[in-house]
Structures are given as structure tokens and as C-alpha cells.
Design an enzyme around this catalytic site. Sequence first.
Site, PDB file in Angstrom:
ATOM      1  N   ASP A   8       1.239  -1.585  -0.074  1.00 10.73           N
ATOM      2  CA  ASP A   8       0.206  -0.028   0.413  1.00 10.73           C
ATOM      3  C   ASP A   8       1.071   0.961   0.300  1.00 10.73           C
ATOM      4  OD1 ASP A   8      -2.159   1.493   0.020  1.00 10.73           O
ATOM      5  OD2 ASP A   8      -1.524   1.829   2.683  1.00 10.73           O
ATOM      6  N   ASP A  10      -0.488   4.907   0.718  1.00 11.28           N
ATOM      7  CA  ASP A  10      -0.474   6.262   2.302  1.00 11.28           C
ATOM      8  C   ASP A  10      -0.699   5.121   3.396  1.00 11.28           C
ATOM      9  OD1 ASP A  10      -1.066   8.208   0.533  1.00 11.28           O
ATOM     10  OD2 ASP A  10      -2.958   6.927  -0.876  1.00 11.28           O
ATOM     11  N   ASP A 167      -2.105  -0.504   6.349  1.00  7.71           N
ATOM     12  CA  ASP A 167      -2.265  -0.187   7.383  1.00  7.71           C
ATOM     13  C   ASP A 167      -3.296   0.442   8.119  1.00  7.71           C
ATOM     14  OD1 ASP A 167      -2.592   3.371   7.267  1.00  7.71           O
ATOM     15  OD2 ASP A 167      -2.112   2.141   5.125  1.00  7.71           O
TER      16      ASP A 167
END
Length: 221
Positions: A8, A10, A167
Amino acid sequence: MIKALVFDFDGLILDTETAIYKATQEIYKEYGAELPISIWANLAGTQDDGFDLTTHLAEQSGVTIDKEALLKDQRQRINAYIERETILPGVLPLLEMGKQLGLKIALATSSGNQWAKRHLKRLGIIDFFEAIIEADDVEKVKPDPELFTKAVEALQVKPDEAIAFEDSYHGMIAAKRAGLYCVVVPNEVTQSLDFSQADRQLKSLADITAEELIQAFSEKE
């Protein structure tokens, strides 16, 4: 056997999630309102959230909001925060070791408009990625699995031959739905969410090596 890593962006490579929250919270405070981190955490990792910033701020503040001006102000503040951010701990060593081990590497992000690519270039790490799948490349973003499905297809590996690094809750769900293993590294915004479906949860990517991950997930096969 693990053959690929899918990251990922961000909140995982660059802590944009916290930067975006802080910038937006600044605006709320100027209107005499609060934006609880519990609300913002549930928005992380997706665009399909049904949350309207203008409406929510107007409801919380009792003030009529100019949407265009609000979003412009938010973008400027976010950019100022993010330009000061650097790559998160453990990311670069994992990318470097992944390449040394011959693993294929991709990025799967719910952001669009070249957002991730611009920052990957700024950070000097874009060349690690053989494929970059963004919101513009799919019909639905996370928690839909399409971003991850396209990422492993681009790398020409099977889903269960790849480890996803996330996250956010939405990202974890997307990775698991696509059939990838998922390692979650929560940040300040997402740390209170339920990551019980993750295959592994870490405080930092610096806490583990690519070899350790490959061995751990190979044992599950």
C-alpha cells in the site's frame, strides 16, 4: 512459495494518513469543531466511504461551508504536511532485500491522479516497483479486492504467492479478499482498528526482514 510483495502507499510507505488527519483537524478547530480520530480512522485506505467533509463540518460547526474553498484549503495544508514527511522505517530495507531475493514488487493504492507515483519519485524509490496499480486503474477501490487482484496479475504470480503490506482496515480486507497474505502496520490514525484478520501485525516494518516473512508464510502452505 512467496514470489511477490505488494505494498500500500498512504500510511504504509509515507505516513500521509496522519498528515491528512492533522491538516483536516486544524480546519475543524478553526471552525470551533472537532474531528474525532475514530471517525477518520474508518475512512483510511478507501475512497468509497460515503463521508462528505463539507456536510460533516457544517453539521459540527453550524456554519455554512463553501465546499470549493474548503477542499482547496485542505489540499494546501495536506501538501505542506506531506512534503515534510519521509519514508517510514523499514520500508527501504524491505524493498532492497526483496529485490536481492528476486521477489517481484508492486504497489496497490486507493489513491489516484498520480499521487503515489509523484511521491515515490520524490522519495527515490519508484524504480523498485514493477507495477503500480492506482484508483484510476480499477472500477472499485479498497475494500474491494480489485487493486490487489490486478497487482498480482501484473506481476504474473498467484495471490497466495504474494504478501500484501497494509496500514488500514479497508486495505487488509481487500488483500484478504484477493487471496494474499497480509501484514498490517497500523499508524497513529489506524492503530485502534480491528486487524484480527491479518496474518501478521507489526509496530513497524523495521521489526521484520523479507527472509523472515518468506519463511513464516512458506510454513503456512
